[in-house]
Design an enzyme around this catalytic site. Structure first.
Site, PDB file in Angstrom:
ATOM      1  N   LYS A  19     -26.359  69.280  71.098  1.00  0.00           N
ATOM      2  CA  LYS A  19     -25.784  68.118  71.801  1.00  0.00           C
ATOM      3  C   LYS A  19     -26.638  67.712  73.001  1.00  0.00           C
ATOM      4  O   LYS A  19     -26.864  66.536  73.227  1.00  0.00           O
ATOM      5  CB  LYS A  19     -24.371  68.436  72.328  1.00  0.00           C
ATOM      6  CG  LYS A  19     -23.341  68.690  71.271  1.00  0.00           C
ATOM      7  CD  LYS A  19     -21.936  68.845  71.883  1.00  0.00           C
ATOM      8  CE  LYS A  19     -21.833  69.966  72.892  1.00  0.00           C
ATOM      9  NZ  LYS A  19     -21.946  71.314  72.319  1.00  0.00           N
ATOM     10  N   ARG A  49     -13.555  69.016  76.296  1.00  0.00           N
ATOM     11  CA  ARG A  49     -13.572  70.266  75.545  1.00  0.00           C
ATOM     12  C   ARG A  49     -12.175  70.766  75.217  1.00  0.00           C
ATOM     13  O   ARG A  49     -12.032  71.776  74.548  1.00  0.00           O
ATOM     14  CB  ARG A  49     -14.251  71.316  76.399  1.00  0.00           C
ATOM     15  CG  ARG A  49     -15.525  71.874  75.805  1.00  0.00           C
ATOM     16  CD  ARG A  49     -16.061  72.834  76.835  1.00  0.00           C
ATOM     17  NE  ARG A  49     -17.110  73.658  76.341  1.00  0.00           N
ATOM     18  CZ  ARG A  49     -18.392  73.333  76.413  1.00  0.00           C
ATOM     19  NH1 ARG A  49     -18.745  72.158  76.884  1.00  0.00           N
ATOM     20  NH2 ARG A  49     -19.290  74.182  75.998  1.00  0.00           N
ATOM     21  N   ARG A  82     -32.670  80.977  71.872  1.00  0.00           N
ATOM     22  CA  ARG A  82     -32.825  80.220  73.120  1.00  0.00           C
ATOM     23  C   ARG A  82     -32.750  81.186  74.314  1.00  0.00           C
ATOM     24  O   ARG A  82     -33.536  81.077  75.256  1.00  0.00           O
ATOM     25  CB  ARG A  82     -31.685  79.200  73.180  1.00  0.00           C
ATOM     26  CG  ARG A  82     -31.711  78.229  74.318  1.00  0.00           C
ATOM     27  CD  ARG A  82     -30.765  77.078  74.036  1.00  0.00           C
ATOM     28  NE  ARG A  82     -29.383  77.391  74.429  1.00  0.00           N
ATOM     29  CZ  ARG A  82     -28.321  76.596  74.215  1.00  0.00           C
ATOM     30  NH1 ARG A  82     -28.474  75.456  73.576  1.00  0.00           N
ATOM     31  NH2 ARG A  82     -27.125  76.947  74.618  1.00  0.00           N
ATOM     32  N   ARG A 105     -29.965  81.077  80.821  1.00  0.00           N
ATOM     33  CA  ARG A 105     -28.509  80.968  80.823  1.00  0.00           C
ATOM     34  C   ARG A 105     -27.873  82.322  80.548  1.00  0.00           C
ATOM     35  O   ARG A 105     -28.179  82.977  79.560  1.00  0.00           O
ATOM     36  CB  ARG A 105     -28.053  79.946  79.771  1.00  0.00           C
ATOM     37  CG  ARG A 105     -28.285  78.516  80.210  1.00  0.00           C
ATOM     38  CD  ARG A 105     -27.848  77.529  79.165  1.00  0.00           C
ATOM     39  NE  ARG A 105     -26.465  77.720  78.709  1.00  0.00           N
ATOM     40  CZ  ARG A 105     -25.813  76.832  77.972  1.00  0.00           C
ATOM     41  NH1 ARG A 105     -26.417  75.698  77.624  1.00  0.00           N
ATOM     42  NH2 ARG A 105     -24.594  77.077  77.576  1.00  0.00           N
ATOM     43  N   ARG A 124     -17.989  82.131  72.887  1.00  0.00           N
ATOM     44  CA  ARG A 124     -18.055  80.672  73.022  1.00  0.00           C
ATOM     45  C   ARG A 124     -17.622  79.983  71.728  1.00  0.00           C
ATOM     46  O   ARG A 124     -16.966  78.945  71.750  1.00  0.00           O
ATOM     47  CB  ARG A 124     -19.475  80.240  73.424  1.00  0.00           C
ATOM     48  CG  ARG A 124     -19.736  80.474  74.916  1.00  0.00           C
ATOM     49  CD  ARG A 124     -21.209  80.556  75.236  1.00  0.00           C
ATOM     50  NE  ARG A 124     -21.919  79.301  75.020  1.00  0.00           N
ATOM     51  CZ  ARG A 124     -23.245  79.216  74.937  1.00  0.00           C
ATOM     52  NH1 ARG A 124     -23.994  80.289  75.040  1.00  0.00           N
ATOM     53  NH2 ARG A 124     -23.812  78.050  74.748  1.00  0.00           N
TER      54      ARG A 124
HETATM   55  P1  ADP Z   1     -22.680  74.782  75.183  1.00  0.00           P
HETATM   56  O1  ADP Z   1     -22.231  73.520  74.527  1.00  0.00           O
HETATM   57  O2  ADP Z   1     -23.970  75.298  74.625  1.00  0.00           O
HETATM   58  O3  ADP Z   1     -21.615  75.858  75.252  1.00  0.00           O
HETATM   59  P2  ADP Z   1     -22.459  73.659  77.902  1.00  0.00           P
HETATM   60  O4  ADP Z   1     -23.594  73.515  78.838  1.00  0.00           O
HETATM   61  O5  ADP Z   1     -21.792  72.430  77.413  1.00  0.00           O
HETATM   62  O6  ADP Z   1     -23.057  74.512  76.699  1.00  0.00           O
HETATM   63  O7  ADP Z   1     -21.329  74.596  78.555  1.00  0.00           O
HETATM   64  C1  ADP Z   1     -21.601  75.846  79.118  1.00  0.00           C
HETATM   65  C2  ADP Z   1     -20.334  76.434  79.745  1.00  0.00           C
HETATM   66  O8  ADP Z   1     -19.886  75.603  80.816  1.00  0.00           O
HETATM   67  C3  ADP Z   1     -19.126  76.570  78.823  1.00  0.00           C
HETATM   68  O9  ADP Z   1     -19.136  77.754  78.055  1.00  0.00           O
HETATM   69  C4  ADP Z   1     -17.971  76.550  79.847  1.00  0.00           C
HETATM   70  O10 ADP Z   1     -17.841  77.789  80.490  1.00  0.00           O
HETATM   71  C5  ADP Z   1     -18.455  75.546  80.890  1.00  0.00           C
HETATM   72  N1  ADP Z   1     -18.039  74.155  80.564  1.00  0.00           N
HETATM   73  C6  ADP Z   1     -18.878  73.123  80.277  1.00  0.00           C
HETATM   74  N2  ADP Z   1     -18.185  71.995  80.051  1.00  0.00           N
HETATM   75  C7  ADP Z   1     -16.872  72.329  80.177  1.00  0.00           C
HETATM   76  C8  ADP Z   1     -15.646  71.599  80.048  1.00  0.00           C
HETATM   77  N3  ADP Z   1     -15.647  70.300  79.708  1.00  0.00           N
HETATM   78  N4  ADP Z   1     -14.486  72.261  80.249  1.00  0.00           N
HETATM   79  C9  ADP Z   1     -14.467  73.557  80.589  1.00  0.00           C
HETATM   80  N5  ADP Z   1     -15.579  74.315  80.709  1.00  0.00           N
HETATM   81  C10 ADP Z   1     -16.778  73.706  80.522  1.00  0.00           C
END
Ligand code: ADP
Length: 192
Positions: free
Chosen positions: A13, A88, A127, A134, A145
Site C-alpha cells: 500500500k 483500519r 523488508r 521497523r 499484525r
Molecule cells: P502496515 O500496513 O505494514 O502494517 P502501517 O505503517 O500502516 O504498516 O502501520 C504500522 C502500525 O501503525 C500498525 O501495526 C499499528 O500499530 C499502527 N497504525 C497505523 N495506522 C493505524 C490506524 N489507522 N489505526 C490504528 N493503528 C494504526
C-alpha cells in the site's frame, strides 16, 4: 480524487500510495508514517504509541481519528489525497465518512490490494532483514499484525462494500504493473 487504499500489511500500500500521489498530485496520508515519525521525535504521542506499534496492535481509534482530522485540514489535501493504513477499523471508517461529509468531500475510490498471506509474511520479514528499521517487521510481530488485520480491518472492506463500491486489484507482480492496474481502476481515461 480521494482514495482509500485497503489491504493487509505487506500488500504494498505504501509503495502504491506514493506512486499514485506522484502521478495525480495527491497528498499521501499514512497513519503508520505519522505515528513512526512521532516515535522518532520522542514526542508524548510517540512515547505513548511506541509499544503498541512494536507489538503489532492497533493504536486506539480516538487517537488516530484525531490525527486524521488534523491532517485533513491541511491545505495540501484540497487537491485530493490517498489514505494508506487508515481506516483500519469500522469505527475509523465511520468517523472518516462523518469528517468528509462535513466538508462535502466524500471518498471517490476505495481500492483493495489483494495478496496471499504466505507472500505477505515473506515480504515483510525480508523488508525487516533488509533494514526497514521497523520494530514490527519480524516474524512474530507479522503474525500478530495479520491476525489484527483479519479481526479488525477486514470488516472495513465489508463496510465499504455495503455503502459504496470496492475496486479490487491483484497485488502480485511488478510494482509498475500494479501501479498501472490501480490507475486503470481509478482514472481509466487518464491511464496510459
Ligand atoms: P502496515 O500496513 O505494514 O502494517 P502501517 O505503517 O500502516 O504498516 O502501520 C504500522 C502500525 O501503525 C500498525 O501495526 C499499528 O500499530 C499502527 N497504525 C497505523 N495506522 C493505524 C490506524 N489507522 N489505526 C490504528 N493503528 C494504526
Amino acid at each position: 480524487m480521494r482514495v482509500v487504499l485497503l489491504g493487509p500489511p505487506g500488500a504494498g500500500k505504501g509503495t502504491q500510495a506514493t506512486l499514485l500521489c506522484q502521478r495525480f498530485g495527491l497528498a499521501h496520508i499514512s497513519t503508520g508514517e505519522i505515528l513512526r515519525s512521532a516515535i522518532k521525535e520522542g514526542s508524548p504521542l510517540g512515547k505513548e504509541v511506541a509499544p503498541i506499534l512494536a507489538a503489532g496492535s492497533l493504536v486506539p481509534d480516538a487517537l488516530v481519528i484525531e490525527l486524521i482530522r488534523e491532517r485533513l485540514m491541511k491545505d495540501d489535501c484540497l487537491k485530493g489525497f490517498v489514505l494508506d493504513g487508515f481506516p483500519r477499523t469500522v469505527e475509523q471508517a465511520k468517523a472518516l465518512a462523518l469528517l468528509l461529509s462535513e466538508i462535502e468531500k466524500p471518498i471517490t475510490n476505495v481500492v483493495e490490494v489483494r495478496v496471499d498471506d504466505a507472500v505477505l509474511i515473506d515480504r515483510i520479514v525480508k523488508r525487516g532483514q533488509e533494514g526497514s528499521g521497523r520494530s514490527d517487521d519480524t516474524h512474530e510481530v507479522v503474525a500478530r499484525r495479520l491476525e489484527v488485520y483479519r479481526a479488525q480491518t477486514a470488516p472495513v472492506t465489508a463496510y465499504y462494500e455495503s455503502v459504496s463500491e470496492v475496486q479490487v486489484v491483484d497485488g502480485l507482480g511488478e510494482v509498475a504493473e500494479i501501479h498501472r492496474r490501480i490507475c486503470d481502476l481509478v482514472e481509466p481515461e487518464l491511464a496510459d
